[in-house]
Design a protein around this motif. Structure first.
Motif, PDB file in Angstrom:
ATOM      1  N   ALA A   1       0.710  -1.195   0.041  1.00 21.52           N
ATOM      2  CA  ALA A   1      -0.067  -0.029  -0.086  1.00 21.52           C
ATOM      3  C   ALA A   1       0.857   1.352  -0.322  1.00 21.52           C
ATOM      4  N   ASN A   2       2.170   1.056   0.539  1.00 19.71           N
ATOM      5  CA  ASN A   2       2.805   2.429   0.567  1.00 19.71           C
ATOM      6  C   ASN A   2       3.696   2.639  -0.480  1.00 19.71           C
ATOM      7  N   VAL A   3       3.056   3.005  -1.467  1.00 21.48           N
ATOM      8  CA  VAL A   3       3.782   3.319  -2.578  1.00 21.48           C
ATOM      9  C   VAL A   3       3.345   4.494  -3.487  1.00 21.48           C
ATOM     10  N   VAL A   4       4.415   5.442  -3.922  1.00 19.63           N
ATOM     11  CA  VAL A   4       4.184   6.820  -4.494  1.00 19.63           C
ATOM     12  C   VAL A   4       4.275   6.538  -5.786  1.00 19.63           C
ATOM     13  N   TRP A   5       3.278   6.915  -6.796  1.00 21.88           N
ATOM     14  CA  TRP A   5       3.480   6.520  -8.159  1.00 21.88           C
ATOM     15  C   TRP A   5       3.501   8.139  -8.577  1.00 21.88           C
ATOM     16  N   ALA A   6       4.941   8.312  -9.599  1.00 19.96           N
ATOM     17  CA  ALA A   6       4.881   9.889  -9.703  1.00 19.96           C
ATOM     18  C   ALA A   6       5.077  10.038 -11.281  1.00 19.96           C
ATOM     19  N   ASN A   7       4.962  11.149 -11.958  1.00 22.82           N
ATOM     20  CA  ASN A   7       5.013  11.425 -13.219  1.00 22.82           C
ATOM     21  C   ASN A   7       6.280  11.894 -13.500  1.00 22.82           C
ATOM     22  N   PRO A   8       7.310  11.138 -14.129  1.00 23.52           N
ATOM     23  CA  PRO A   8       8.759  11.861 -14.166  1.00 23.52           C
ATOM     24  C   PRO A   8       8.860  13.078 -14.867  1.00 23.52           C
ATOM     25  N   HIS A   9       7.828  13.336 -15.870  1.00 23.94           N
ATOM     26  CA  HIS A   9       8.077  14.509 -17.007  1.00 23.94           C
ATOM     27  C   HIS A   9       7.865  15.753 -15.735  1.00 23.94           C
ATOM     28  N   VAL A  10       6.628  15.730 -15.095  1.00 27.56           N
ATOM     29  CA  VAL A  10       6.359  16.837 -14.230  1.00 27.56           C
ATOM     30  C   VAL A  10       7.335  17.110 -13.449  1.00 27.56           C
ATOM     31  N   LEU A  11       7.998  16.093 -12.694  1.00 25.59           N
ATOM     32  CA  LEU A  11       9.014  16.233 -11.827  1.00 25.59           C
ATOM     33  C   LEU A  11      10.149  17.074 -12.393  1.00 25.59           C
ATOM     34  N   LYS A  12      10.601  16.416 -13.495  1.00 22.78           N
ATOM     35  CA  LYS A  12      11.775  17.085 -14.262  1.00 22.78           C
ATOM     36  C   LYS A  12      11.514  18.465 -14.352  1.00 22.78           C
ATOM     37  N   ASN A  13      10.257  18.897 -15.119  1.00 23.84           N
ATOM     38  CA  ASN A  13      10.138  20.454 -15.371  1.00 23.84           C
ATOM     39  C   ASN A  13      10.148  21.175 -14.045  1.00 23.84           C
ATOM     40  N   ALA A  14       9.818  20.641 -12.999  1.00 23.65           N
ATOM     41  CA  ALA A  14       9.909  21.285 -11.726  1.00 23.65           C
ATOM     42  C   ALA A  14      11.348  21.294 -11.276  1.00 23.65           C
ATOM     43  N   GLY A  15      12.278  20.605 -11.488  1.00 27.08           N
ATOM     44  CA  GLY A  15      13.507  20.260 -11.210  1.00 27.08           C
ATOM     45  C   GLY A  15      13.690  19.487 -10.033  1.00 27.08           C
ATOM     46  N   VAL A  16      12.681  18.584  -9.780  1.00 30.36           N
ATOM     47  CA  VAL A  16      12.888  17.781  -8.670  1.00 30.36           C
ATOM     48  C   VAL A  16      13.275  16.411  -9.340  1.00 30.36           C
ATOM     49  N   SER A  17      14.509  16.130  -8.713  1.00 32.46           N
ATOM     50  CA  SER A  17      15.267  14.935  -9.477  1.00 32.46           C
ATOM     51  C   SER A  17      15.286  13.862  -8.505  1.00 32.46           C
ATOM     52  N   GLN A  18      15.384  13.942  -7.215  1.00 30.22           N
ATOM     53  CA  GLN A  18      15.665  12.734  -6.350  1.00 30.22           C
ATOM     54  C   GLN A  18      14.164  12.422  -5.621  1.00 30.22           C
ATOM     55  N   PRO A  19      13.854  11.163  -5.414  1.00 29.35           N
ATOM     56  CA  PRO A  19      12.779  10.691  -4.436  1.00 29.35           C
ATOM     57  C   PRO A  19      13.131  11.349  -3.071  1.00 29.35           C
TER      58      PRO A  19
END
Lengths: 293, 424
Positions: free
Chosen positions: B154-172
């Motif tokens: 249950a404890n899983v984060v699913w993320a959109n890599p493009h959105v993260l990249k655009n905002a400069g978020v690179s590391q979980p």
């Protein structure tokens, strides 16, 4: 003695099956429900209240009070909405509009749709997203340049239940219109003519002659819509499902049967029955007196 | 003229009586001796595909048995549970039904509606291949009440890599605080609601992972036994973190279900969503590419913890065709059955001797974590607490979604805990 059993016997025999069936399946089951509501059949829930304590603890519960509040908001908007639109349409149609039959059917048709089916569509229409992400009505507003009207609909904590009543108003206004239209048509023309000859203005004609004659129709509409509204379940389940923010007693009841708390579910059902009875019983008394006259 | 009503009444009465009489034959539809009616709420998507896979193996292993699909769709299982409850009450159980391991199963055990299947464990040698953490959730007073089919995380984060990249978020992020910073960065970058959630139960799902992150696995487990106090400062902190996270979520949550919030993440309207790994089956089915179109990591602060739930199958008391049910349970526990089921459902097999090569990328990782992580039961999916307790927490969380009153939420949680553990 001539009119003994031969007089009332066949009549009684005639209604005996329905007395039996109604007695068993309506009043018998109501009695059974009440006896469960007073029991301690809470399933595996570690609560051991029984008897009247079931009622007092439920009525003190924040969650139940919220659900009653939601129901009140829903009912008021539903009633005012249907009566307003129903009366307005009836008055317009009554004035001898061309194509009256067409409009009458058009306003009545939504009633043929079930709450579940329309709920699925309204769930999408009342989507709470705003701005670029908007769908449904919010999308319509932003497309026609009225983005100020975009709002969270039923997701709004304060007035959400008013938005929830919109589909219900849409569906039942036509029915109320039909009731009013029948009422208007039953007013003899002589009354209007007499009033006009006496020099009554159009406003006074409606205010003092037409509207008083409509009160039986208005009362029927009030009671029919009112009791439908108090029992509402399907529309809410179709639109928001089991969400606390739109919970009404019937949805709460369903949740309690899901977890096996029979006593609590039966308690909610009994309170719901009492609330509906408050609306329906005075109406039944009133109509039986009316008919006796 | 007088006679006619009498005749009519007599005729009507006999019709009514005949109508009543016909109903007596009810309840025998599953009576045929070789039919196995399997009751689930897996009606679509990866869940249905998994069930179909299991049925195929069952029909190969036991060709003389006929599978009957007793599926009831809708409401994330709540519709099905209502139908099941009334059938069990009427003494008309299906041959077997689906139940989450843990608190949910306890309700059926307490009401003596399901039977001990411990003898199957001995015959099939399952005690050696099923992990203890799972079996203990199925056991009460030394009797084992069901056969687990799968394990979900249950404890899983699913993320959109493009959105993260655009905002400069690179590391979980590695903690909730770091995650909140990332969420702020995303919001500053124009993603209005970077964390997608849906209706009440998905918020409980998110809340439970925050509890694990802030309390740690041991104190989290203590919440369900009464050892950890719900009015403690740690729980207050978790509630505050949860409130902070909710500030970054979508306002239309009340009208959505979990596939919708997943879609928000995939389409880029949101950057993250927290959901169980049944999401993976959905993404696979939609032919999305892992690592390119979506990535995953444990909920920040819960790395090294596996928040699990397991589906299992039961043997109801008075089940028609009990032999067929036992054969179904043997298939569920068999290596072939588990592989056919889990490769499609996105979950991992319960058997520790399964071959990871047969599974997808996410699942291989989850199988490794399952071996090495600390295992805790999920609240939102009936493993940690009884259904009634879960219902109360769900209601409190739903209330919080509109009131945003952290004090009130904690009060409600303390009150619920008092009912179920006898202590705050």
């Amino acid at each position: 003695m001539k009119h003994g059993i031969r007089h009332w016997g066949p009549g009684l025999l005639m209604i005996l099956p329905s007395i039996g069936l109604v007695g068993l399946f309506v009043y018998g089951l109501i009695g059974w429900n009440i006896s469960i509501s007073l029991s301690d059949e809470h399933g595996s829930i570690p609560v051991d209240t029984s008897g009247i304590d079931n009622y007092t603890s439920l009525l003190q519960e924040q969650r139940f009070q919220d659900s009653l509040e939601n129901l009140a908001t829903f009912t008021i908007v539903f009633l005012v909405g249907t009566l307003f639109f129903g009366l307005m349409w009836a008055l317009l149609l009554e004035r001898g509009l061309r194509g009256e039959g067409f409009f009458r059917s058009m306003y009545l048709f939504p009633m043929a749709v079930s709450f579940i089916a329309s709920g699925v569509v309204w769930r999408w229409l009342l989507n709470a997203s705003e701005g670029d992400d908007a769908t449904g009505l919010n999308r319509l507003f932003s497309t026609i340049g009225l983005s100020g009207l975009e709002n969270p609909w039923y997701s709004d904590p304060g007035w959400g239940m008013a938005a929830m009543a919109m589909p219900a108003v849409w569906q039942l206004s036509g029915y109320v219109m039909a009731l009013f239209l029948a009422g208007l048509r039953s007013i003899p023309d002589e009354l209007r003519e007499a009033a006009r000859i006496d020099g009554a203005s159009e406003f006074r004609l409606y205010r003092h002659v037409i509207f008083p004659q409509l009160s039986p129709a208005a009362l029927s509409a009030l009671v029919i819509i009112g009791h439908m509204s108090l029992k509402v379940f399907d529309l809410i389940m179709a639109i928001s499902g089991e969400a606390r923010i739109t919970e009404v007693p019937a949805v709460y009841l369903w949740g309690m049967t899901t977890i096996g708390d029979d006593a609590k579910a039966a308690t909610i059902a009994t309170i719901l029955l009492l609330v509906v009875a408050v609306v329906v019983i005075p109406y039944l008394i009133f109509t039986s007196r009316w008919e006796r006259r | 003229m007088r006679r006619i009503p009498l005749v009519a009444v007599a005729a009507a009465a006999s019709i009514v009586l005949a109508g009543c009489g016909e109903d007596d034959g009810d309840g025998s539809q599953a009576g045929a001796s070789n039919e196995v009616e399997v009751f689930t709420w897996w009606s679509e998507g990866g869940e249905k595909a998994g069930l179909d896979g299991l049925v195929q193996v069952f029909e190969q292993q036991y060709p003389d048995q006929t599978f009957v699909n007793g599926v009831v769709a809708g409401g994330a299982g709540s519709n099905a549970k209502n139908v099941l409850a009334s059938r069990l009450e009427q003494g008309d159980p299906p041959s077997t039904f689906q139940g989450h391991a843990g608190g949910e199963l306890r309700d059926y055990i307490a009401q003596e509606q399901i039977q001990d299947v411990g003898h199957l464990y001995e015959e099939e040698g399952w005690n050696d291949v099923f992990p203890e953490e799972v079996v203990s959730l199925l056991t009460e007073d030394d009797a084992i009440y069901s056969v687990p089919a799968n394990i979900h995380r249950a404890n899983v984060v699913w993320a959109n890599p493009h959105v993260l990249k655009n905002a400069g978020v690179s590391q979980p992020p590695d903690s909730i605080d770091a995650w909140l910073e990332d969420l702020q960065a995303l919001q500053d970058n124009g993603v209005k609601a970077p964390l997608a959630v849906a209706t009440d139960w998905t918020q409980v799902h998110l809340f439970e992972t925050v509890l694990i992150a802030d309390l740690g696995p041991e104190a989290y487990n203590g919440l369900w036994t009464g050892e950890t106090a719900w009015d403690s400062a740690e729980v207050t902190r978790a509630i505050e973190d949860y409130a902070a996270l909710m500030e970054f979520t979508n306002g239309d949550r009340a009208g959505l279900d979990w596939p919708d919030s997943n879609q928000y993440m995939i389409s880029g309207r949101a950057a993250y969503t927290v959901m169980g790994d049944w999401s993976y089956a959905g993404f696979e089915e939609a032919k999305l590419k892992p690592q390119k179109e979506y990535i995953w990591f444990p909920v920040p602060g819960t790395d090294g913890v596996f928040d699990f739930l397991a589906d299992s199958f039961t043997l109801p008391v008075d089940a028609p065709n009990a032999e067929g049910t036992e054969n179904w349970l043997r298939t569920v526990g068999s290596a072939e059955g588990q592989e056919a089921f889990n490769t499609k459902k996105g979950s991992i097999p319960v058997r520790t001797d399964a071959d990871p090569q047969a599974y997808g990328e996410y699942q291989q990782e989850a199988m490794q974590d399952w071996q090495s992580d600390t295992i805790v039961p999920s609240l939102a999916h009936g493993a940690a607490a009884p259904l009634g307790w879960l219902e109360e927490i769900t209601s409190a969380i739903g209330e919080f979604s509109s009131s945003k009153d952290t004090g009130k939420l904690q009060e409600a949680l303390v009150a619920a805990a008092e009912t179920y553990t006898g202590s705050g």
